[in-house]
Design a protein around this motif. Structure first.
Motif, PDB file in Angstrom:
ATOM      1  N   PHE A 262      36.660  47.331  49.683  1.00  0.00           N
ATOM      2  CA  PHE A 262      37.633  47.319  48.601  1.00  0.00           C
ATOM      3  C   PHE A 262      37.546  45.964  47.893  1.00  0.00           C
ATOM      4  O   PHE A 262      37.415  44.920  48.544  1.00  0.00           O
ATOM      5  N   VAL A 263      37.640  46.004  46.572  1.00  0.00           N
ATOM      6  CA  VAL A 263      37.585  44.779  45.784  1.00  0.00           C
ATOM      7  C   VAL A 263      38.655  44.837  44.703  1.00  0.00           C
ATOM      8  O   VAL A 263      39.199  45.901  44.393  1.00  0.00           O
ATOM      9  N   SER A 264      38.959  43.701  44.109  1.00  0.00           N
ATOM     10  CA  SER A 264      39.943  43.662  43.033  1.00  0.00           C
ATOM     11  C   SER A 264      39.450  44.496  41.853  1.00  0.00           C
ATOM     12  O   SER A 264      38.249  44.666  41.632  1.00  0.00           O
ATOM     13  N   VAL A 265      40.402  44.981  41.094  1.00  0.00           N
ATOM     14  CA  VAL A 265      40.110  45.892  39.995  1.00  0.00           C
ATOM     15  C   VAL A 265      39.121  45.258  39.009  1.00  0.00           C
ATOM     16  O   VAL A 265      39.307  44.125  38.569  1.00  0.00           O
ATOM     17  N   GLY A 266      38.060  46.013  38.709  1.00  0.00           N
ATOM     18  CA  GLY A 266      37.047  45.540  37.785  1.00  0.00           C
ATOM     19  C   GLY A 266      35.846  44.920  38.457  1.00  0.00           C
ATOM     20  O   GLY A 266      34.841  44.631  37.796  1.00  0.00           O
ATOM     21  N   HIS A 267      35.908  44.746  39.770  1.00  0.00           N
ATOM     22  CA  HIS A 267      34.800  44.136  40.504  1.00  0.00           C
ATOM     23  C   HIS A 267      33.973  45.166  41.274  1.00  0.00           C
ATOM     24  O   HIS A 267      33.062  44.780  42.008  1.00  0.00           O
ATOM     25  N   GLY A 268      34.299  46.446  41.107  1.00  0.00           N
ATOM     26  CA  GLY A 268      33.607  47.453  41.897  1.00  0.00           C
ATOM     27  C   GLY A 268      32.973  48.543  41.065  1.00  0.00           C
ATOM     28  O   GLY A 268      32.583  48.325  39.913  1.00  0.00           O
ATOM     29  N   GLY A 296      37.996  39.267  49.872  1.00  0.00           N
ATOM     30  CA  GLY A 296      37.178  38.170  49.391  1.00  0.00           C
ATOM     31  C   GLY A 296      37.764  37.410  48.227  1.00  0.00           C
ATOM     32  O   GLY A 296      37.090  36.546  47.648  1.00  0.00           O
ATOM     33  N   MET A 297      39.017  37.715  47.854  1.00  0.00           N
ATOM     34  CA  MET A 297      39.636  37.048  46.702  1.00  0.00           C
ATOM     35  C   MET A 297      41.072  36.671  47.023  1.00  0.00           C
ATOM     36  O   MET A 297      41.794  37.449  47.629  1.00  0.00           O
ATOM     37  N   GLU A 298      41.469  35.489  46.605  1.00  0.00           N
ATOM     38  CA  GLU A 298      42.843  35.040  46.827  1.00  0.00           C
ATOM     39  C   GLU A 298      43.815  36.031  46.203  1.00  0.00           C
ATOM     40  O   GLU A 298      43.585  36.524  45.099  1.00  0.00           O
ATOM     41  N   ARG A 299      44.886  36.342  46.905  1.00  0.00           N
ATOM     42  CA  ARG A 299      45.769  37.451  46.567  1.00  0.00           C
ATOM     43  C   ARG A 299      46.370  37.361  45.170  1.00  0.00           C
ATOM     44  O   ARG A 299      46.280  38.312  44.389  1.00  0.00           O
ATOM     45  N   GLU A 300      46.994  36.240  44.854  1.00  0.00           N
ATOM     46  CA  GLU A 300      47.649  36.143  43.551  1.00  0.00           C
ATOM     47  C   GLU A 300      46.639  36.191  42.421  1.00  0.00           C
ATOM     48  O   GLU A 300      46.873  36.821  41.378  1.00  0.00           O
ATOM     49  N   CYS A 301      45.522  35.549  42.625  1.00  0.00           N
ATOM     50  CA  CYS A 301      44.458  35.591  41.621  1.00  0.00           C
ATOM     51  C   CYS A 301      44.012  37.034  41.399  1.00  0.00           C
ATOM     52  O   CYS A 301      43.861  37.484  40.254  1.00  0.00           O
ATOM     53  N   ALA A 303      45.707  39.818  42.024  1.00  0.00           N
ATOM     54  CA  ALA A 303      46.766  40.626  41.430  1.00  0.00           C
ATOM     55  C   ALA A 303      46.891  40.359  39.937  1.00  0.00           C
ATOM     56  O   ALA A 303      47.092  41.281  39.137  1.00  0.00           O
ATOM     57  N   ARG A 304      46.765  39.095  39.546  1.00  0.00           N
ATOM     58  CA  ARG A 304      46.836  38.751  38.121  1.00  0.00           C
ATOM     59  C   ARG A 304      45.646  39.327  37.357  1.00  0.00           C
ATOM     60  O   ARG A 304      45.794  39.920  36.281  1.00  0.00           O
ATOM     61  N   GLU A 305      44.477  39.153  37.908  1.00  0.00           N
ATOM     62  CA  GLU A 305      43.266  39.628  37.244  1.00  0.00           C
ATOM     63  C   GLU A 305      43.255  41.149  37.134  1.00  0.00           C
ATOM     64  O   GLU A 305      42.843  41.708  36.117  1.00  0.00           O
ATOM     65  N   SER A 306      43.728  41.823  38.200  1.00  0.00           N
ATOM     66  CA  SER A 306      43.781  43.280  38.190  1.00  0.00           C
ATOM     67  C   SER A 306      44.682  43.790  37.081  1.00  0.00           C
ATOM     68  O   SER A 306      44.381  44.774  36.398  1.00  0.00           O
ATOM     69  N   LEU A 307      45.838  43.124  36.913  1.00  0.00           N
ATOM     70  CA  LEU A 307      46.770  43.516  35.857  1.00  0.00           C
ATOM     71  C   LEU A 307      46.127  43.370  34.480  1.00  0.00           C
ATOM     72  O   LEU A 307      46.208  44.285  33.645  1.00  0.00           O
ATOM     73  N   GLU A 308      45.491  42.245  34.242  1.00  0.00           N
ATOM     74  CA  GLU A 308      44.884  42.021  32.929  1.00  0.00           C
ATOM     75  C   GLU A 308      43.773  43.025  32.664  1.00  0.00           C
ATOM     76  O   GLU A 308      43.606  43.502  31.531  1.00  0.00           O
ATOM     77  N   TYR A 309      43.034  43.378  33.691  1.00  0.00           N
ATOM     78  CA  TYR A 309      41.936  44.334  33.520  1.00  0.00           C
ATOM     79  C   TYR A 309      42.468  45.709  33.147  1.00  0.00           C
ATOM     80  O   TYR A 309      41.994  46.338  32.196  1.00  0.00           O
ATOM     81  N   ILE A 310      43.460  46.181  33.898  1.00  0.00           N
ATOM     82  CA  ILE A 310      43.935  47.546  33.651  1.00  0.00           C
ATOM     83  C   ILE A 310      44.763  47.614  32.377  1.00  0.00           C
ATOM     84  O   ILE A 310      44.852  48.673  31.741  1.00  0.00           O
ATOM     85  N   LYS A 311      45.371  46.504  31.957  1.00  0.00           N
ATOM     86  CA  LYS A 311      46.072  46.471  30.671  1.00  0.00           C
ATOM     87  C   LYS A 311      45.122  46.836  29.540  1.00  0.00           C
ATOM     88  O   LYS A 311      45.458  47.600  28.629  1.00  0.00           O
TER      89      LYS A 311
END
Length: 329
Positions: A262-268, A296-301, A303-311
């Motif tokens: 599993f990876v943060s949104v946009g990294h998979g 493999g990614m700091e949690r807050e980073c 979560a923020r990046e995932s939000l911006e990607y899906i926006k």
């Protein structure tokens, strides 16, 4: 687009509800999918009116809403046959006692429906558990009778739970997921048939669990569109290199030797553009709930990046044909 973007709270269980609300407001989320094992106490919700009002006040203060309650851990205890890992999901008074755990889980799921209604929430997401999961690979030989009995067991356990859900006007959205009675396309189809396509039972669509199995997520969405009650936004990266495989090699999540993680949104490898187009076509206007799970990614980073990607992906369907200007009477 009108679809709100929310975040699943289960991965933030070390934060209080107030701390999580502050963080979500700061990041720009519009709501929280509150997990019963982390930020939504079912017992307090049904017994103390001030609990619900206080929780709502906290959310409103931070410009957030709750569109769904997550009861994944409780639901797992309903349908699973006991093994030591289930003790992590059950109250101390039940640990090590299979009958007590199952009885607690069934009653707790019923109370969860009541608690959700009191919260003004119409969807509970979660798992069902599965007595069939140990049989996913048919060796030692698995008989048709064993499969039939497994589905029947789930039907008997969950029917009285769904009766209570109906009583409170709440729907259950099963996350199609390994270790559940429905984990891929055909097992989902079979489960819905077993319950006579009962309206109470739908799907919490999470593409990350389907992609690594090789399932076409857009086809899944299209075929089950009438049953999509909630959507998780989670990504997965498949990394098959000739040494590893999709079974994971008993390596922990995040180990780069695994065949997928599993990876943060946009990294998979999840096609979120295609998913949004399918959601637009089917008229889904419910929440898109980011479920952050990336070792493999700091949690807050993340979560923020995932939000911006899906926006950026949360676009509305067009109300005109792109070539309409060329049309002549």
């Amino acid at each position: 687009m009108s679809r709100p973007i929310t975040i699943a709270s289960g991965q933030f269980g070390d934060l209080s509800a107030i701390e999580l609300a502050r963080l979500c407001e700061d990041m720009g989320y519009e709501g929280i999918e509150l997990a019963t094992h982390a930020h939504f106490d079912v017992g307090q919700a049904v017994s103390d009116p001030s609990y619900i009002s206080g929780l709502k006040e906290t959310l409103e203060e931070h410009h957030l809403r709750c569109f769904a309650i997550s009861a994944h851990l409780t639901g797992q205890c309903v349908g699973d046959e006991w093994e030591p890992r289930l003790d992590n999901f059950a109250p101390d008074s039940c640990k090590g006692n299979p009958e007590k755990i199952k009885k607690w889980a069934v009653e707790e799921m019923k109370r969860t429906a009541e608690a959700a209604a009191l919260m003004g929430v119409e969807v509970v997401t979660g798992f069902t558990g599965s007595p069939l999961w140990p049989y996913w690979y048919s060796y030692p030989q698995t008989t048709e009778k064993m499969i039939e009995e497994g589905y029947q067991k789930i039907y008997e356990l969950w029917t009285p739970i769904f009766d209570v859900f109906d009583q409170y006007g709440v729907k259950f959205a099963l996350e199609v997921h390994p270790a559940e009675i429905a984990f891929d396309y055909y097992s989902t189809e079979e489960l819905l048939k077993r319950f006579g396509f009962r309206e109470t039972l739908g799907i919490n669509f999470d593409p990350s669990h389907l992609v690594w199995q090789g399932i076409d997520v857009k086809q899944f969405l299209s075929d089950f569109k009438k049953r999509i009650y909630h959507v998780h936004i989670k990504d997965v990266r498949v990394n098959l290199n000739g040494k590893n495989g999709i079974l994971g090699s008993c390596l922990p999540f995040g180990d780069l030797r695994r065949g997928w993680n599993f990876v943060s949104v946009g990294h998979g490898d999840v096609d979120f553009d295609g998913i949004i187009r399918e959601l637009n076509a089917m008229g889904y206007e419910g929440p898109l709930s980011v479920e952050w799970e990336d070792s493999g990614m700091e949690r807050e980073c993340g979560a923020r990046e995932s939000l911006e990607y899906i926006k950026k992906m949360n676009f509305s369907p067009s109300n005109i044909a792109f070539d309409s200007a060329l049309q002549r009477n």
